[in-house]
Enzyme design. Structure first.
Site, PDB file in Angstrom:
ATOM      1  N   ASN A  41       0.844  -1.197   0.000  1.00  0.00           N
ATOM      2  CA  ASN A  41       0.000   0.000   0.000  1.00  0.00           C
ATOM      3  C   ASN A  41       0.879   1.246   0.000  1.00  0.00           C
ATOM      4  OD1 ASN A  41       0.546   0.825   2.855  1.00  0.00           O
ATOM      5  ND2 ASN A  41      -0.330  -1.200   3.220  1.00  0.00           N
ATOM      6  N   ALA A  67       1.870   1.291  11.638  1.00  0.00           N
ATOM      7  CA  ALA A  67       2.098   0.656  10.326  1.00  0.00           C
ATOM      8  C   ALA A  67       0.780   0.368   9.614  1.00  0.00           C
ATOM      9  CB  ALA A  67       2.871  -0.655  10.518  1.00  0.00           C
ATOM     10  N   LYS A 124       9.210 -17.215 -10.536  1.00  0.00           N
ATOM     11  CA  LYS A 124       8.377 -16.152 -11.100  1.00  0.00           C
ATOM     12  C   LYS A 124       7.152 -16.737 -11.823  1.00  0.00           C
ATOM     13  CE  LYS A 124       8.784 -12.102 -13.948  1.00  0.00           C
ATOM     14  NZ  LYS A 124       9.277 -11.724 -15.255  1.00  0.00           N
ATOM     15  N   ASP A 180      -3.109 -10.202  13.077  1.00  0.00           N
ATOM     16  CA  ASP A 180      -3.265  -8.811  13.509  1.00  0.00           C
ATOM     17  C   ASP A 180      -2.273  -8.559  14.652  1.00  0.00           C
ATOM     18  OD1 ASP A 180      -4.151  -6.386  14.715  1.00  0.00           O
ATOM     19  OD2 ASP A 180      -6.039  -6.629  13.635  1.00  0.00           O
ATOM     20  N   ILE A 181      -1.205  -7.842  14.336  1.00  0.00           N
ATOM     21  CA  ILE A 181      -0.111  -7.658  15.305  1.00  0.00           C
ATOM     22  C   ILE A 181      -0.598  -6.841  16.511  1.00  0.00           C
ATOM     23  CG2 ILE A 181       2.283  -6.870  15.592  1.00  0.00           C
ATOM     24  CD1 ILE A 181       2.470  -6.899  12.476  1.00  0.00           C
ATOM     25  N   PHE A 236      -3.749   2.662  15.267  1.00  0.00           N
ATOM     26  CA  PHE A 236      -4.123   3.696  14.303  1.00  0.00           C
ATOM     27  C   PHE A 236      -5.291   3.186  13.472  1.00  0.00           C
ATOM     28  CE2 PHE A 236      -1.239   7.383  13.716  1.00  0.00           C
ATOM     29  CZ  PHE A 236      -0.493   7.200  14.870  1.00  0.00           C
ATOM     30  N   LYS A 264     -13.139  -0.307  16.619  1.00  0.00           N
ATOM     31  CA  LYS A 264     -11.869  -0.955  16.305  1.00  0.00           C
ATOM     32  C   LYS A 264     -11.024  -1.091  17.564  1.00  0.00           C
ATOM     33  CE  LYS A 264     -10.594  -0.308  11.967  1.00  0.00           C
ATOM     34  NZ  LYS A 264     -10.170   0.473  10.817  1.00  0.00           N
ATOM     35  N   LYS A 307      -9.819  -4.654  19.063  1.00  0.00           N
ATOM     36  CA  LYS A 307      -8.383  -4.978  19.079  1.00  0.00           C
ATOM     37  C   LYS A 307      -7.789  -4.932  20.478  1.00  0.00           C
ATOM     38  CE  LYS A 307      -7.621  -3.788  14.334  1.00  0.00           C
ATOM     39  NZ  LYS A 307      -6.584  -4.097  13.376  1.00  0.00           N
TER      40      LYS A 307
HETATM   41  N1  CTP Z   1      -2.667  -3.696  12.369  1.00  0.00           N
HETATM   42  C1  CTP Z   1      -1.763  -4.664  12.764  1.00  0.00           C
HETATM   43  N2  CTP Z   1      -1.689  -5.865  12.110  1.00  0.00           N
HETATM   44  C2  CTP Z   1      -2.487  -6.139  11.072  1.00  0.00           C
HETATM   45  C3  CTP Z   1      -3.428  -5.161  10.650  1.00  0.00           C
HETATM   46  C4  CTP Z   1      -3.487  -3.954  11.318  1.00  0.00           C
HETATM   47  O1  CTP Z   1      -1.007  -4.416  13.714  1.00  0.00           O
HETATM   48  N3  CTP Z   1      -2.381  -7.287  10.456  1.00  0.00           N
HETATM   49  C5  CTP Z   1      -2.781  -2.442  13.117  1.00  0.00           C
HETATM   50  C6  CTP Z   1      -2.318  -1.223  12.367  1.00  0.00           C
HETATM   51  O2  CTP Z   1      -0.928  -0.963  12.565  1.00  0.00           O
HETATM   52  C7  CTP Z   1      -3.175  -0.133  12.969  1.00  0.00           C
HETATM   53  C8  CTP Z   1      -4.491  -0.841  13.182  1.00  0.00           C
HETATM   54  O3  CTP Z   1      -4.146  -2.208  13.363  1.00  0.00           O
HETATM   55  O4  CTP Z   1      -2.720   0.261  14.232  1.00  0.00           O
HETATM   56  C9  CTP Z   1      -5.361  -0.668  11.995  1.00  0.00           C
HETATM   57  O5  CTP Z   1      -6.240  -1.705  11.925  1.00  0.00           O
HETATM   58  P1  CTP Z   1      -6.967  -2.142  10.581  1.00  0.00           P
HETATM   59  O6  CTP Z   1      -8.063  -3.058  10.963  1.00  0.00           O
HETATM   60  O7  CTP Z   1      -6.011  -2.562   9.541  1.00  0.00           O
HETATM   61  O8  CTP Z   1      -7.527  -0.792  10.206  1.00  0.00           O
HETATM   62  P2  CTP Z   1      -7.886  -0.303   8.841  1.00  0.00           P
HETATM   63  O9  CTP Z   1      -6.688  -0.352   7.936  1.00  0.00           O
HETATM   64  O10 CTP Z   1      -8.515   1.002   9.092  1.00  0.00           O
HETATM   65  O11 CTP Z   1      -8.844  -1.521   8.453  1.00  0.00           O
HETATM   66  P3  CTP Z   1     -10.254  -1.580   7.768  1.00  0.00           P
HETATM   67  O12 CTP Z   1      -9.937  -1.427   6.344  1.00  0.00           O
HETATM   68  O13 CTP Z   1     -10.743  -2.936   8.130  1.00  0.00           O
HETATM   69  O14 CTP Z   1     -11.081  -0.474   8.366  1.00  0.00           O
END
Ligand code: CTP
Length: 406
Positions: free
Chosen positions: A213, A279, A293, A311-312, A330, A344, A348
């Site tokens: 991304n 992140a 490849k 999800d870290i 975030f 969220k 989380k």
């Molecule tokens: N995060 C993480 N590990 C992941 C996904 C997200 O640690 N595999 C953390 C990100 O660093 C951030 C938060 O979770 O702190 C964001 O969550 P996420 O659900 O990814 O939020 P969005 O990107 O807003 O997701 P969505 O598109 O589902 O709204």
């Protein structure tokens, strides 16, 4: 924010630049937060701002000349630099930088600086060509070597209409930097540790192709930097980026690529007192990574089989042992910012959520600016108005500091 911990004395030197008028806002913020301020205004500074307006706001004396019979005796250049806890020069012109770099003592401001035994902060303000001029850049490097601390300059549109680096940092940013500097003194011997994730992750499909991304990693990097400035021993775990970052004292950079690597690095970094997850982790990875490849002639159609990444943030928040005292996530939202971010946060299990509106293209991804809401578990909401990512980072670090000190 009213801060009862701090009652410090600032010697403010106002140089001659169009940004001088912004210093009045800074004086107002410092006064509101119990700082005592004495001011020196240079001869050219007086062309932009009147001593009378400074006196009215600082409610204290303004010094102008080295050999002023009204000043000397009462408080000379030595006494003034001993009186204060910190010296701030704002705006710092190219001329003042040259004076300080050469160690000149040809007016009151440069004499005080030469005689100073206190930390000196410089907030430069000048045209982009002046800032980039090799002579000025050499002075800049020299001043860093001499242990001057720089606030900015920022990139932006200048009073002269040109665009680039050289703009004075906002009064808010200068104020937060000073406040965080004094906070760092309260931190001594606390040995607080921080972990920050930043940037995108890359999920490879084959050796050359990946899902990722647009995250630049800038906001997370700024957070790691400002936590480190306050006094946290900080680890920044960052995905692929084009930022100019290196290890510094007590700031360790760990470069990772995939979510899996970021996850492992986070676990290895525990225990910490605070963990900030800035992140933009890729939510999915390929289920069948191809060692070779993928060739187009082998496929008429091609569908990706994806699986969810761990999800870290959630994993670390749910730790029983080694859970950081404060976990900050975030959220990037386009609508119902507060509601969605709070949901969220609960799902989380983190303590705070920083949310921004990614529909607004002037902030967030690939911008130097951000505007965020900080939301806590019990739905306390603080808005950080639009500001540079470095300013947002300083405000967040300031909040983190206060929370850990409670
Ligand atoms: N995060 C993480 N590990 C992941 C996904 C997200 O640690 N595999 C953390 C990100 O660093 C951030 C938060 O979770 O702190 C964001 O969550 P996420 O659900 O990814 O939020 P969005 O990107 O807003 O997701 P969505 O598109 O589902 O709204």
């Amino acid at each position: 924010m009213k801060n009862s911990i701090i009652t410090k004395k600032i010697l403010l030197i106002i140089g001659g630049g169009i940004a001088a008028y912004k210093v009045l806002d800074l004086i107002r913020s410092l006064k509101k937060n119990n700082y005592e301020i004495k001011t020196i205004v240079t001869k050219s500074g007086k062309e932009f701002i009147t001593p009378l307006s400074i006196v009215a706001l600082s409610q204290n004396k303004v010094y102008e000349n080295l050999f002023d019979p009204n000043n000397e005796g009462e408080m000379d250049h030595i006494a003034l630099s001993r009186w204060c806890d910190l010296i701030l020069v704002a705006p710092t012109t190219a001329n003042l930088m040259a004076n300080f770099a050469r160690g000149e003592a040809n007016d009151f401001a440069s004499t005080v600086i030469l005689a100073a035994n206190k930390p000196i902060f410089l907030a430069p303000a000048m045209n982009v060509e002046m800032w980039n001029n090799p002579a000025n850049q050499e002075n800049y490097k020299k001043l860093i070597k001499f242990k001057y601390k720089f606030i900015g300059p920022d990139q932006g549109e200048m009073a002269c209409g040109e665009f680039g680096v050289g703009k004075m940092s906002s009064p808010d940013e200068i104020f937060t930097t000073i406040q965080n500097f004094f906070l760092s003194k309260n931190f001594l011997n606390k040995n607080f540790k921080a972990l920050v994730t930043a940037g995108p992750t890359r999920e490879y499909l084959d050796p050359v192709r990946f899902l990722s991304n647009e995250s630049s990693g800038k906001q997370g990097f700024e957070i790691a930097k400002s936590l480190n400035e306050i006094g946290f021993k900080t680890k920044l775990i960052i995905g692929p980026n084009s930022l100019d970052i290196k290890d510094q004292d007590n700031l360790e950079i760990i470069n990772v690529s995939s979510a899996e690597e970021m996850f492992e690095a986070c676990k290895e970094s525990l225990p910490v007192d605070v963990a900030v997850f800035a992140a933009a982790v890729a939510d999915f990875k390929s289920k069948n990574y191809k060692k070779n490849k993928i060739k187009k002639q082998d496929h008429e159609n091609f569908s990706l089989d994806l699986e969810k990444n761990i999800d870290i943030l959630q994993f670390i928040s749910k730790q029983n042992i080694n859970r950081p005292k404060l976990v900050v996530g975030f959220a990037a939202e386009t609508e119902n910012l507060i509601e969605n971010a709070h949901k969220k946060l609960l799902s989380k299990h983190c303590d705070w959520m920083v949310v921004n509106n990614v529909a607004d293209k002037s902030i967030g991804f690939n911008s130097d600016f951000n505007e965020v809401f900080l939301i806590s578990k019990n739905k306390d909401i603080v808005k950080f108005d639009k500001a540079s990512k470095s300013e947002i980072a300083k405000r967040l670090s300031n909040k983190i500091f206060h929370s850990l000190m409670q």
